[in-house]
Design an enzyme around this catalytic site. Structure first.
Site, PDB file in Angstrom:
ATOM      1  N   GLY A   1     -21.821  24.511  -7.186  1.00  0.00           N
ATOM      2  CA  GLY A   1     -21.065  25.469  -7.987  1.00  0.00           C
ATOM      3  C   GLY A   1     -19.746  25.799  -7.339  1.00  0.00           C
ATOM      4  O   GLY A   1     -18.785  25.023  -7.381  1.00  0.00           O
TER       5      GLY A   1
ATOM      6  N   CYS B   1     -28.676  33.896 -14.390  1.00  0.00           N
ATOM      7  CA  CYS B   1     -27.461  34.710 -14.408  1.00  0.00           C
ATOM      8  C   CYS B   1     -27.763  36.134 -13.925  1.00  0.00           C
ATOM      9  O   CYS B   1     -28.663  36.790 -14.444  1.00  0.00           O
ATOM     10  CB  CYS B   1     -26.876  34.755 -15.806  1.00  0.00           C
ATOM     11  SG  CYS B   1     -25.331  35.703 -15.907  1.00  0.00           S
TER      12      CYS B   1
ATOM     13  N   ASP C   1     -24.689  27.567  -1.542  1.00  0.00           N
ATOM     14  CA  ASP C   1     -23.993  27.343  -0.274  1.00  0.00           C
ATOM     15  C   ASP C   1     -23.796  25.873   0.056  1.00  0.00           C
ATOM     16  O   ASP C   1     -23.889  25.460   1.218  1.00  0.00           O
ATOM     17  CB  ASP C   1     -24.714  28.050   0.881  1.00  0.00           C
ATOM     18  CG  ASP C   1     -24.700  29.566   0.749  1.00  0.00           C
ATOM     19  OD1 ASP C   1     -23.982  30.071  -0.140  1.00  0.00           O
ATOM     20  OD2 ASP C   1     -25.402  30.234   1.519  1.00  0.00           O
TER      21      ASP C   1
ATOM     22  N   MET D   1     -20.257  26.933 -14.876  1.00  0.00           N
ATOM     23  CA  MET D   1     -19.592  28.162 -14.450  1.00  0.00           C
ATOM     24  C   MET D   1     -18.692  28.650 -15.574  1.00  0.00           C
ATOM     25  O   MET D   1     -17.862  27.893 -16.097  1.00  0.00           O
ATOM     26  CB  MET D   1     -18.777  27.919 -13.167  1.00  0.00           C
ATOM     27  CG  MET D   1     -19.635  27.650 -11.947  1.00  0.00           C
ATOM     28  SD  MET D   1     -18.654  27.331 -10.452  1.00  0.00           S
ATOM     29  CE  MET D   1     -18.186  25.609 -10.737  1.00  0.00           C
ATOM     30  N   ALA D   2     -18.880  29.920 -15.944  1.00  0.00           N
ATOM     31  CA  ALA D   2     -18.142  30.497 -17.062  1.00  0.00           C
ATOM     32  C   ALA D   2     -16.636  30.437 -16.803  1.00  0.00           C
ATOM     33  O   ALA D   2     -16.162  30.806 -15.733  1.00  0.00           O
ATOM     34  CB  ALA D   2     -18.572  31.946 -17.274  1.00  0.00           C
TER      35      ALA D   2
END
Length: 378
Positions: free
Chosen positions: A238, A110, A216, A26-27
């Site tokens: 995530g 992305c 999710d 994750m950026a």
């Protein structure tokens, strides 16, 4: 009540992944500090922020700093983004030739407009031949060092352009060590619900390499349900771990069939937050670390009884001394709120995907799109 699940161990290349859990890149989040914090709770694979292939080839200083791993991080996992087979292969050769990583993932999921408008991210698998050429070139470059190359993608561009089954079959045929599916389209971004039936369909289509599911997973039970419902070989986590790095300890306990750890009190959460800040300072220096930790505050305190004035103070924190002062004002005995186990992080709303002109005209066109920006991290 946590379910139990019996399934063969996940293996990616030479690595046994037990529990079968991967931290999604994750950026601005999965830097070495956050990865180390998460790893202190449970085993798995913890993936670095997205790295741009062109930036590796041109040795961009900021990117080289992002390619930092902890002393005990194993395997060292990195995600590459690119649109050109030659550039991707050269970046992989540099990474494996210089021993910079033990596992390379690739980003074809992305949904951000600045990526898809240049044909990258979730837009690229629509171009089946080009996608296959990128995977094949990258796998070949990684093979010499025995480094597994894996591929992550979405269901497709939108509901009229699903690409995940072709992408999975192509990646498998070209030698990828595993594939991961975020069970949303690019048009959904992070909104609505992930469609886990697509993970099951991919598992049916891709039979010789592991298939991982993403989307999710906010609790350990979510992970077990996904694997039970879809047959996938592992899960990619995530947004569910934002402000909750201890989720990986809950996942490890669940996969081992042990009782769930007691959720942390607000005081315990504050100690985790302080540890996170210390690790950021070690990696990036004081000033950048204090700016970086601010975005994590709302996630850490989600659902807790923290007043608006105190929340503002945390969101503007500028020193460790100030952080300690703010932490001292919290109700350390406040129990973990049940509501805080739900969705977190950006969700946004669905929308039209920005694509290059004529992108959808011919899926077998293998013309390399405009070169990606030399901007790692998302």
């Amino acid at each position: 009540m946590t379910q139990t699940l019996t399934k063969p161990a996940l293996r990616i290349g030479p690595y046994d992944v037990d529990p079968p859990v991967v931290l999604a890149p994750m950026a601005g989040i999965t830097n070495v500090a956050f990865r180390q914090l998460c790893q202190e709770y449970g085993a798995g694979i913890y993936v670095c922020e997205m790295i741009t292939a062109r930036a590796v080839v041109e040795r961009h200083p900021g990117t080289m700093h992002m390619m930092t791993f902890g002393e005990h991080e194993k395997p060292r996992s990195m995600q590459l983004y690119g649109v050109d087979p030659k550039t991707m292969a050269e970046a992989v050769r540099i990474i494996v030739g210089e021993g910079l990583a033990d596992h390379i993932d690739s980003n074809f999921g992305c949904p951000v407009a600045k990526v898809t408008r240049k044909g990258g991210g979730a837009a690229l698998p629509f171009k089946r031949r080009l996608f296959g050429q990128i995977v094949a070139a990258s796998v070949k470059a990684a093979e010499s060092a025995g480094v597994p190359f894996t591929v992550k993608f979405r269901v497709g561009i939108d509901d009229d352009h699903h690409t995940f089954l072709d992408a999975g079959r192509i990646a498998e045929a070209e030698g990828a060590a595993a594939v991961s599916l975020h069970a949303r389209t690019a048009a959904q971004r992070y909104s609505g619900q992930a469609d886990w039936t697509k993970i099951a369909a991919l598992k049916d289509a891709v039979t010789t390499i592991p298939v991982l599911g993403n989307g999710d997973i906010f609790t350990a039970d979510d992970a077990l349900r996904m694997m039970a419902q879809t047959g996938c070989d592992g899960v990619v986590v995530g947004r569910g771990c934002l402000g909750r790095p201890w989720l990986f300890g809950e996942l490890e306990a669940a996969f081992a069939g042990r009782p769930q750890p007691t959720p942390p009190t607000l005081g315990e959460v504050a100690r985790v937050l302080r540890r996170h800040t210390e690790l950021l300072v070690q990696h990036d220096g004081h000033d950048k670390a204090m700016r970086d930790i601010r975005k994590h505050m709302a996630w850490y305190f989600m659902g807790f009884p923290v007043g608006s004035e105190l929340r503002r103070g945390f969101a503007m924190v500028s020193s460790m001394a100030q952080l300690d002062d703010l932490i001292a004002q919290l109700d350390h005995d406040a129990p973990f709120p049940e509501a805080a186990t739900g969705p977190r992080g950006r969700q946004g709303s669905p929308g039209k995907v920005t694509l290059p002109h004529g992108w959808l005209d011919n899926p077998d066109d293998d013309l390399v799109p405009e070169a990606e920006d030399m901007h790692s991290g998302g």
